[in-house]
Design a protein around this motif. Structure first.
Motif, PDB file in Angstrom:
ATOM      1  N   LEU A  20      31.652  41.035  42.874  1.00 10.75           N
ATOM      2  CA  LEU A  20      30.934  40.493  41.727  1.00 10.75           C
ATOM      3  C   LEU A  20      31.772  40.699  40.470  1.00 10.75           C
ATOM      4  CD1 LEU A  20      27.320  41.740  42.482  1.00 10.75           C
ATOM      5  CD2 LEU A  20      28.129  39.375  42.579  1.00 10.75           C
ATOM      6  N   ASP A  21      31.678  39.757  39.550  1.00 13.42           N
ATOM      7  CA  ASP A  21      32.471  39.819  38.333  1.00 13.42           C
ATOM      8  C   ASP A  21      32.277  41.139  37.593  1.00 13.42           C
ATOM      9  OD1 ASP A  21      34.131  38.438  36.221  1.00 13.42           O
ATOM     10  OD2 ASP A  21      32.336  38.903  35.069  1.00 13.42           O
ATOM     11  N   GLU A  22      31.068  41.651  37.603  1.00 16.62           N
ATOM     12  CA  GLU A  22      30.788  42.888  36.869  1.00 16.62           C
ATOM     13  C   GLU A  22      31.430  44.113  37.506  1.00 16.62           C
ATOM     14  OE1 GLU A  22      26.437  43.774  38.925  1.00 16.62           O
ATOM     15  OE2 GLU A  22      26.567  42.545  37.102  1.00 16.62           O
ATOM     16  N   GLY A  59      42.311  37.746  38.140  1.00 20.86           N
ATOM     17  CA  GLY A  59      41.292  37.409  39.120  1.00 20.86           C
ATOM     18  C   GLY A  59      40.838  35.959  39.003  1.00 20.86           C
ATOM     19  N   VAL A  60      40.597  35.334  40.134  1.00 22.86           N
ATOM     20  CA  VAL A  60      40.116  33.949  40.180  1.00 22.86           C
ATOM     21  C   VAL A  60      38.597  33.970  40.267  1.00 22.86           C
ATOM     22  CG1 VAL A  60      40.176  31.775  41.450  1.00 22.86           C
ATOM     23  CG2 VAL A  60      42.237  33.189  41.297  1.00 22.86           C
ATOM     24  N   GLU A  61      37.950  33.302  39.309  1.00 22.87           N
ATOM     25  CA  GLU A  61      36.489  33.344  39.226  1.00 22.87           C
ATOM     26  C   GLU A  61      35.861  32.136  39.890  1.00 22.87           C
ATOM     27  OE1 GLU A  61      35.483  33.744  35.156  1.00 22.87           O
ATOM     28  OE2 GLU A  61      36.271  35.778  34.992  1.00 22.87           O
ATOM     29  N   VAL A  66      34.501  37.089  41.676  1.00 23.40           N
ATOM     30  CA  VAL A  66      35.890  37.083  41.274  1.00 23.40           C
ATOM     31  C   VAL A  66      36.714  37.606  42.459  1.00 23.40           C
ATOM     32  CG1 VAL A  66      35.802  39.410  40.290  1.00 23.40           C
ATOM     33  CG2 VAL A  66      37.564  37.837  39.522  1.00 23.40           C
ATOM     34  N   GLY A  67      37.928  37.095  42.614  1.00 21.46           N
ATOM     35  CA  GLY A  67      38.716  37.504  43.768  1.00 21.46           C
ATOM     36  C   GLY A  67      40.203  37.511  43.514  1.00 21.46           C
ATOM     37  N   TRP A  68      40.904  38.172  44.403  1.00 24.54           N
ATOM     38  CA  TRP A  68      42.366  38.252  44.390  1.00 24.54           C
ATOM     39  C   TRP A  68      42.847  38.067  45.820  1.00 24.54           C
ATOM     40  CZ3 TRP A  68      38.944  41.467  42.168  1.00 24.54           C
ATOM     41  CH2 TRP A  68      38.994  41.632  40.768  1.00 24.54           C
ATOM     42  N   SER A 430      34.063  41.586  30.649  1.00 25.18           N
ATOM     43  CA  SER A 430      34.827  40.825  31.634  1.00 25.18           C
ATOM     44  C   SER A 430      36.177  40.425  31.065  1.00 25.18           C
ATOM     45  CB  SER A 430      34.039  39.568  32.035  1.00 25.18           C
ATOM     46  OG  SER A 430      34.803  38.758  32.857  1.00 25.18           O
ATOM     47  N   HIS A 431      37.158  40.367  31.994  1.00 24.99           N
ATOM     48  CA  HIS A 431      38.515  40.009  31.565  1.00 24.99           C
ATOM     49  C   HIS A 431      38.997  38.795  32.341  1.00 24.99           C
ATOM     50  CE1 HIS A 431      38.808  43.743  29.330  1.00 24.99           C
ATOM     51  NE2 HIS A 431      38.349  44.370  30.391  1.00 24.99           N
ATOM     52  N   GLY A 432      38.111  37.935  32.766  1.00 16.50           N
ATOM     53  CA  GLY A 432      38.501  36.778  33.565  1.00 16.50           C
ATOM     54  C   GLY A 432      39.265  35.754  32.753  1.00 16.50           C
ATOM     55  N   LYS A 433      39.874  34.829  33.465  1.00 18.45           N
ATOM     56  CA  LYS A 433      40.685  33.815  32.815  1.00 18.45           C
ATOM     57  C   LYS A 433      39.852  32.921  31.895  1.00 18.45           C
ATOM     58  CE  LYS A 433      43.913  33.546  36.634  1.00 18.45           C
ATOM     59  NZ  LYS A 433      44.444  32.694  37.703  1.00 18.45           N
ATOM     60  N   ASP A 434      38.573  32.769  32.233  1.00 15.54           N
ATOM     61  CA  ASP A 434      37.727  31.871  31.477  1.00 15.54           C
ATOM     62  C   ASP A 434      36.982  32.559  30.360  1.00 15.54           C
ATOM     63  OD1 ASP A 434      38.551  29.978  33.258  1.00 15.54           O
ATOM     64  OD2 ASP A 434      36.812  30.214  34.572  1.00 15.54           O
TER      65      ASP A 434
END
Length: 436
Positions: A20-22, A59-61, A66-68, A430-434
């Motif tokens: 999970l993203d969190e 990480g890809v959301e 989110v995943g790697w 969160s530090h995601g690309k989006d």
């Protein structure tokens, strides 16, 4: 250790880490602590900085997830999957991408010096057999034959034990090579016994096989025979590697596979048949050589693009295969040549020692010639034998075992100082690309 890991690199698998993203940073901390995953961070921001945060940003959301992706040893899958499951995440096996080779990880015991030669040459390709132990045996055999002397071998053993003790500070940097040096010294002692050499022709040990100075031709023939055996081993290993790399179709036409092995066997049969005047061996050898050359020609032609230039290239490389193979076999004559040189230098020193020996200053001069001469010869010949054995190992043998180089496995193990936090700590933004 499982048989697959003894024969070659550890089996790897491509995996996806999904949480999970969190929970992304907590999951990354778990991965970092495990230290068994080589993360693909090609999407991470450029530049140096906080490795944990860079990985989080890569990480890809997908919705709340989110995943790697990355590589890891297959044997470590279960343990890491259990750690991620505690965070509500998953470790998912993936197919190997077309055209991408897994990284190489080879397990070995601490202090194992058998890998010194191979690791210096390069990284074993993932699909290949690891030849480290065989390479070590081949090297010490060749070194011992060129450096055959009981006294000098014992000196080299002493150097190896001195390196292991770590009493001399500059030698501590090469401490892991002590076993390698010691084994080379023991091999030299064995050949010294066979040659009857102990600080030269001193008569301290009897001749168990032959005296290099008296029988250079048998020594030369023995050196070429040993070279032929070592080349045969390299061709067998190379063929196995070509099969593992691309299947039997690829191995059949490879100059370091079935075709090259067939040509080597054919030249051996031709030589045997001509020397022994056995016509059937000559016929079989000629037919096998023709088949092998046709396979090599077709193999080179298929990779050269065809056409007149491709045909010319295939013809040249087919001819080169024969001439190179013959020169490679003869190249092992240097085992006898440098062994003979070593014996000749020590014979000169011993002759000078005995000529000077006498009452008064004669004895002092004789001892000085003996000690200084042996020290200089030891250093010079050890260096030469070491370099020549390395040259034969890399150029004549490894060139058939390997046709490419692998990529070493580099697990993601960032410094977690300042990042460790209790599991119930507030979750960072969160530090995601989006997300900004």
């Amino acid at each position: 250790m499982p048989p697959r890991e003894r024969a070659g690199p550890v089996p790897m698998e491509r995996v996806a880490i999904v949480v999970l993203d969190e929970d992304r940073e907590r999951a990354l901390r778990a991965v970092a602590r495990a230290g068994v995953v080589e993360l693909d961070l090609r999407g991470a921001p450029a530049g140096e900085g906080d490795e944990l945060r860079r990985a989080a940003d890569a990480g890809v959301e997908h919705g709340p997830l989110v995943g790697w992706v990355g590589w890891m040893p297959r044997s470590e899958h279960e343990a890491l999957a259990a750690s991620l499951a505690e965070l509500g995440g998953a470790l998912v096996p993936l197919r190997t991408p077309v055209g991408e080779e897994p990284p190489t990880l080879i397990r070995h015991a601490p202090g194992d010096t058998s890998r010194t030669l191979v690791d210096t040459y390069g990284t074993v390709p993932y699909a290949d057999v690891d030849p480290a132990r065989a390479a070590l045996v081949a090297y010490i055999l060749m070194f011992g034959m060129m450096f055959g002397d009981v006294g000098h071998g014992a000196m080299l053993v002493a150097v190896g034990l001195l390196i292991r003790a770590g009493a001399i500070r500059p030698l501590r940097r090469i401490r892991r090579t002590w076993g390698f040096v010691t084994l080379a010294g023991l091999a030299a002692m064995v050949f010294g016994l066979l040659y009857g050499e102990a600080f030269g022709p001193t008569g301290l040990v009897p001749v168990l096989w032959l005296n290099p100075m008296d029988e250079p031709v048998p020594l030369l023939l023995a050196a070429i025979a040993i070279g032929a055996v070592l080349l045969a081993g390299s061709y067998v290993t190379g063929t196995v590697n070509r099969v593992r790399e691309g299947g039997w179709g690829y191995a059949l036409y490879a100059r370091t596979g079935v075709a090259g092995s067939g040509l080597f066997l054919a030249l051996g049969l031709l030589t045997w048949g001509l020397v022994a005047a056995v016509t059937p061996l000559v016929v079989v050898g000629a037919v096998l050589a023709l088949v092998a050359l046709v396979l090599i020609f077709v193999g080179v032609l298929s990779t050269s693009g065809g056409g007149p230039s491709g045909i010319l290239q295939a013809g040249i490389e087919s001819f080169d295969s024969v001439s190179r193979l013959a020169s490679n076999v003869v190249s092992f004559a240097r085992l006898a040549a440098f062994g003979l040189t070593h014996a000749a230098l020590l014979a000169v020193i011993w002759t000078g020692t005995t000529a000077l020996w006498g009452p008064g200053w004669g004895a002092v001069a004789a001892v000085l010639v003996f000690v200084v001469g042996n020290i200089v010869t030891f250093g010079l010949e050890a260096l030469i034998a070491g370099i020549q054995a390395l040259r034969l190992e890399y150029y004549e043998l490894f060139s058939r075992v390997f046709v490419g180089e692998g990529r070493p496995f580099r697990p993601w193990r960032p410094d977690l100082s300042g990042h460790e936090a209790p599991t119930d700590a507030p979750v960072p933004a969160s530090h995601g690309k989006d997300h900004p």
